[in-house]
Design an enzyme around this catalytic site. Structure first.
Site, short mmCIF file in Angstrom:
data_model
loop_
_atom_site.label_atom_id
_atom_site.label_comp_id
_atom_site.label_asym_id
_atom_site.label_seq_id
_atom_site.Cartn_x
_atom_site.Cartn_y
_atom_site.Cartn_z
N GLY A 50 -8.25 -0.68 -4.61
CA GLY A 50 -9.03 0.44 -5.14
C GLY A 50 -8.24 1.23 -6.17
O GLY A 50 -7.08 0.93 -6.47
N SER A 55 -4.10 7.36 -8.96
CA SER A 55 -3.35 6.22 -8.43
C SER A 55 -4.19 4.96 -8.47
O SER A 55 -5.42 5.00 -8.59
CB SER A 55 -2.91 6.49 -6.98
OG SER A 55 -4.06 6.58 -6.15
N THR A 56 -3.50 3.84 -8.37
CA THR A 56 -4.14 2.56 -8.06
C THR A 56 -3.54 2.07 -6.75
O THR A 56 -2.39 2.38 -6.43
CB THR A 56 -3.92 1.52 -9.17
OG1 THR A 56 -2.52 1.37 -9.42
CG2 THR A 56 -4.64 1.92 -10.45
N VAL A 57 -4.32 1.31 -5.98
CA VAL A 57 -3.88 0.86 -4.66
C VAL A 57 -4.04 -0.66 -4.58
O VAL A 57 -5.09 -1.21 -4.93
CB VAL A 57 -4.69 1.53 -3.53
CG1 VAL A 57 -4.14 1.11 -2.16
CG2 VAL A 57 -4.64 3.05 -3.66
N ASP A 180 -9.75 17.00 1.07
CA ASP A 180 -10.70 16.06 0.47
C ASP A 180 -11.36 15.26 1.59
O ASP A 180 -11.42 14.04 1.56
CB ASP A 180 -9.98 15.14 -0.52
CG ASP A 180 -10.94 14.37 -1.42
OD1 ASP A 180 -12.14 14.70 -1.43
OD2 ASP A 180 -10.48 13.44 -2.11
#
Length: 393
Positions: A50, A55-57, A180
């Site tokens: 994702g 960020s990217t994961v 969040d």
């Protein structure tokens, strides 16, 4: 002066469901390709899980310990001082055992230098899809049938709510707000994937199968130094997710979390889940997560104390309140209870009354009157929900 990266006019538009390619610049995302290795060859990227605003994961193989991990690579502009890491370290120190039950576990951390700066990299236990997206993967909705409401079965929905509330109560007991709190940050745990061979989990570099985007190309045909050759389309681990009886949910993404003693000036709570005082005055306190939870129980409740009397009557429909010398504009309003019933919940009348009473109790305009997460857990309705390994009374 050195160039800081491509402008939006220098790269051909990519319409694949990925992050914006224009966000690959100094201070932005680190360019990642499938098969890349990190931390001195320890973590090998095999799949994209994702992406978010910061960020990217990625699913990576920990070659040292022969296991899979989730590798979260932060944009470099926030990597120098991230509250997320401080909070994760604090939780690990004060409650390591409980943390493992409620929060995705931080396994490692390191820094990586790339063309866009120095990126903080956080290594977590791998998790399945979010509550937001997993409902689409349930067998009852595959294949999709026309006219069928895509929502979790009642018992499953109740367990998700209770487990997420238990996790929230755990954070609050340790002086931390999630900030969040929403279904996109509630993740299902996986079946054992460490025994799965890499080729079963590996994402293919296949544009035709839409697992990656078309090649990233600059309009001037020059080689781009900041973006990867292609973008990866996220492929959550839905086929390897455990969602049968006794499934587990954990909270993830502490990027918007904060200590009660140090609230942020700009919370990241989604607009539709923000408490009235946050929208109207920017006030931040420890009850914002509780309001968000109330909205999850019933998402149609989107009102503000600016436009309502203490008796909950709508008194003004004009932005900014009633002008001097003018009469308030009175409009008929459908009650929350009526809207709840119109949504057609799969609850009998007795249980529906309990849920509506709980929503009323939670969505208080006065933050001081809102119950805590721990108090909600002992509400009569929640006490009836059975969760395997439940920590509630």
């Amino acid at each position: 002066m050195a160039s800081l990266g491509p402008s939006s006019t220098e790269i051909q538009t990519i319409t694949s469901p990925c992050e914006w390619v224009e966000d690959y610049h100094q201070g932005g995302y680190h360019p990642v390709l499938l098969g890349n290795v990190f931390n001195n060859g320890r973590y090998k990227v095999v799949r994209k899980l994702g992406e978010g605003s910061y960020s990217t994961v990625w699913l990576a193989r920990d070659l040292r310990n022969s296991r899979y991990v989730a590798l979260k690579i932060l944009v470099s502009e926030i990597s120098g001082s991230t509250t997320e890491l401080r909070i994760l370290r604090h939780i690990t120190e004060v409650a390591p055992a409980e943390r493992a039950r409620h929060i995705t576990q931080l396994l490692d951390e390191f820094e990586h230098r790339g063309p866009n700066g120095i990126h903080k990299c956080l290594v977590f236990e791998p998790m399945g899809p979010s509550v937001n997206s997993m409902v689409e993967e349930l067998p009852r909705f595959n294949p999709r049938r026309w006219g069928v409401n895509v929502r979790y079965p009642p018992q499953m929905a109740k367990s998700i709510l209770k487990q997420s509330l238990q996790s929230l109560a755990f954070l609050h007991e340790n002086g931390i707000a999630h900030g969040d709190f929403q279904p996109g940050n509630m993740l299902f745990t996986l079946d054992d994937i460490d025994s799965k061979p890499e080729d079963v989990l590996r994402q293919e570099e296949d544009e035709q199968a839409m697992s990656i985007s078309p090649p990233v190309q600059r309009l001037d045909d020059k080689q781009d130094r900041w973006a990867p050759r292609y973008l990866c389309v996220a492929q959550p681990l839905a086929p390897f997710t455990y969602y049968a009886e006794g499934f587990k949910i954990k909270l993830s993404d502490m990027g918007g979390a904060y200590f009660f003693t140090d609230p942020p000036t700009k919370p990241v709570t989604p607009l539709g889940l923000r408490a009235p005082e946050l929208i109207l005055t920017g006030a931040v306190d420890k009850t914002l997560d509780v309001w968000s939870f109330g909205c999850l129980l019933f998402k149609h409740w989107k009102t503000s104390s600016l436009y309502f009397t203490p008796e909950r009557k709508l008194f003004n429909f004009g932005l900014g309140g009633v002008a001097e010398g003018e009469e308030p504009l009175m409009l008929e309003q459908t009650s929350m209870e009526e809207l709840f019933d119109q949504a057609g919940p799969e609850l009998d009348e007795v249980e529906a009354r309990k849920v509506k009473a709980l929503i009323r109790r939670i969505l208080q305009y006065d933050p001081a009157k809102r119950p805590s997460a721990a108090e909600i857990l002992v509400d009569p309705w929640f006490c009836e929900i059975e969760v395997e390994g439940s920590l509630s009374k």
